[in-house]
Motif scaffolding. Structure first.
Motif, PDB file in Angstrom:
ATOM      1  N   ALA A  88      65.475  17.425  64.986  1.00 57.17           N
ATOM      2  CA  ALA A  88      64.086  17.585  64.563  1.00 57.17           C
ATOM      3  C   ALA A  88      63.483  18.857  65.129  1.00 57.17           C
ATOM      4  CB  ALA A  88      63.266  16.371  64.999  1.00 57.17           C
ATOM      5  N   ASN A 138      65.917  25.585  60.853  1.00 55.55           N
ATOM      6  CA  ASN A 138      66.677  25.302  59.641  1.00 55.55           C
ATOM      7  C   ASN A 138      67.935  26.147  59.530  1.00 55.55           C
ATOM      8  OD1 ASN A 138      64.836  23.385  58.791  1.00 55.55           O
ATOM      9  ND2 ASN A 138      63.614  24.850  57.622  1.00 55.55           N
ATOM     10  N   PRO A 180      65.777  10.464  58.161  1.00 56.10           N
ATOM     11  CA  PRO A 180      64.671  11.438  58.048  1.00 56.10           C
ATOM     12  C   PRO A 180      65.136  12.881  58.173  1.00 56.10           C
ATOM     13  CG  PRO A 180      64.026   9.596  59.436  1.00 56.10           C
ATOM     14  CD  PRO A 180      65.500   9.450  59.197  1.00 56.10           C
ATOM     15  N   GLN A 181      66.133  13.124  59.050  1.00 52.96           N
ATOM     16  CA  GLN A 181      66.623  14.486  59.222  1.00 52.96           C
ATOM     17  C   GLN A 181      67.421  14.952  58.001  1.00 52.96           C
ATOM     18  OE1 GLN A 181      65.260  15.787  61.657  1.00 52.96           O
ATOM     19  NE2 GLN A 181      64.656  13.921  62.736  1.00 52.96           N
ATOM     20  N   ARG A 217      64.996  15.663  55.245  1.00 53.98           N
ATOM     21  CA  ARG A 217      64.256  16.895  55.522  1.00 53.98           C
ATOM     22  C   ARG A 217      65.068  18.118  55.116  1.00 53.98           C
ATOM     23  NH1 ARG A 217      64.327  20.664  59.497  1.00 53.98           N
ATOM     24  NH2 ARG A 217      65.849  19.509  60.734  1.00 53.98           N
ATOM     25  N   VAL A 218      66.341  18.137  55.489  1.00 57.13           N
ATOM     26  CA  VAL A 218      67.184  19.291  55.171  1.00 57.13           C
ATOM     27  C   VAL A 218      67.470  19.346  53.675  1.00 57.13           C
ATOM     28  CG1 VAL A 218      69.399  20.414  55.603  1.00 57.13           C
ATOM     29  CG2 VAL A 218      68.194  19.273  57.473  1.00 57.13           C
ATOM     30  N   ASN A 266      65.600  18.492  51.357  1.00 51.15           N
ATOM     31  CA  ASN A 266      64.384  18.912  50.654  1.00 51.15           C
ATOM     32  C   ASN A 266      63.887  20.282  51.088  1.00 51.15           C
ATOM     33  OD1 ASN A 266      63.781  16.635  48.908  1.00 51.15           O
ATOM     34  ND2 ASN A 266      63.396  15.459  50.768  1.00 51.15           N
ATOM     35  N   LEU A 267      64.727  21.035  51.790  1.00 54.77           N
ATOM     36  CA  LEU A 267      64.320  22.354  52.271  1.00 54.77           C
ATOM     37  C   LEU A 267      63.875  23.263  51.128  1.00 54.77           C
ATOM     38  CD1 LEU A 267      67.040  23.350  54.914  1.00 54.77           C
ATOM     39  CD2 LEU A 267      64.609  22.951  55.340  1.00 54.77           C
ATOM     40  N   LYS A 309      71.243  22.815  52.672  1.00 58.31           N
ATOM     41  CA  LYS A 309      70.751  21.871  51.658  1.00 58.31           C
ATOM     42  C   LYS A 309      71.925  21.196  50.961  1.00 58.31           C
ATOM     43  CE  LYS A 309      67.309  21.937  47.919  1.00 58.31           C
ATOM     44  NZ  LYS A 309      66.085  21.629  48.674  1.00 58.31           N
ATOM     45  N   GLU A 312      63.555   6.930  48.692  1.00 58.70           N
ATOM     46  CA  GLU A 312      63.536   8.303  49.204  1.00 58.70           C
ATOM     47  C   GLU A 312      64.744   9.100  48.708  1.00 58.70           C
ATOM     48  OE1 GLU A 312      61.810   8.356  53.558  1.00 58.70           O
ATOM     49  OE2 GLU A 312      63.019   6.541  53.240  1.00 58.70           O
ATOM     50  N   CYS A 345      64.589  12.374  46.161  1.00 62.78           N
ATOM     51  CA  CYS A 345      65.225  13.610  46.610  1.00 62.78           C
ATOM     52  C   CYS A 345      66.269  14.080  45.599  1.00 62.78           C
ATOM     53  CB  CYS A 345      65.863  13.391  47.977  1.00 62.78           C
ATOM     54  SG  CYS A 345      66.834  14.786  48.592  1.00 62.78           S
TER      55      CYS A 345
END
Length: 198
Positions: free
Chosen positions: A9, A13, A45-46, A49-50, A52-53, A101, A125, A129
């Motif tokens: 987190a 990136n 979550p991680q 997150r990546v 959806n970069l 990604k 989710e 995505c």
């Protein structure tokens, strides 16, 4: 494993350590199977997150005869594609972010395939995505992996919540069909024309 998940987190990136940790999660899933489920609240979550970069993709009209080589560097790649209804486009993209990604959506595919119904808590989710990535024009492999992930997600829903499968299909299938129709094509190679040998 939890100790590895938390620092991500706070990892940039484009930090190469991120890729090592992400690949480690793939090994965990393949080795532990359902026993990895307690770690998902840290992992998912991680990964999302990546996946959806924002990869700094910039698109512009391609001019006839322009070059894509002069603008390239080790961090930026330029490609030309043909978008149905829009013609030929030139895209510049941040390569390391796209690699991250692509890795993240590949791991999401692996997790969804391996854990099947255990992924039901993250179905919405992952679904959103993957649907968003069907339109990621910069990299065909990401689009293909996203489509495959949606297929494995259907199996997860069928196993854990079969009553939701029709609703899932009604939401996902039309968007997949639209994405298939609008699939961008790489610029065709134009063969050189030589005069006939007399």
């Amino acid at each position: 494993a939890q100790n590895e998940a938390v620092p991500v987190a706070h990892t940039a990136n484009d930090d190469v350590r991120l890729r090592y940790v992400l690949r480690g999660w793939t090994c965990m899933v393949e080795c532990l199977g359902p026993d990895v489920v307690p770690y998902l609240p840290e992992v998912m979550p991680q990964l999302l997150r990546v996946a959806n970069l924002d990869c700094d993709v910039k698109m512009e009209d391609a001019e006839i005869g322009d070059s894509t080589v002069d603008d390239e560097s080790s961090e930026v790649r330029t490609v030309r594609i043909v978008k149905p209804g829009e013609g030929e486009k030139r895209m510049r993209m941040h390569t390391s972010l796209i690699e991250d990604k692509s890795l993240a959506i590949t791991i999401l595919l692996t997790i969804t395939d391996e854990l099947k119904g255990h992924m039901i808590a993250y179905a919405r989710e992952v679904q959103e995505c993957a649907l968003d990535l069907l339109d990621f024009v910069a990299y065909a492999e990401i689009r293909e992996t996203a489509a495959q992930t949606l297929g494995f997600l259907a199996e997860s829903i069928a196993e854990a919540a079969p009553a939701q499968l029709v609703t899932y299909a009604n939401h996902v299938v039309p968007q997949m069909l639209v994405a298939a129709q609008e699939e961008p094509r790489p610029e065709p190679v134009r063969p050189s024309v030589r005069p006939p040998i007399s």
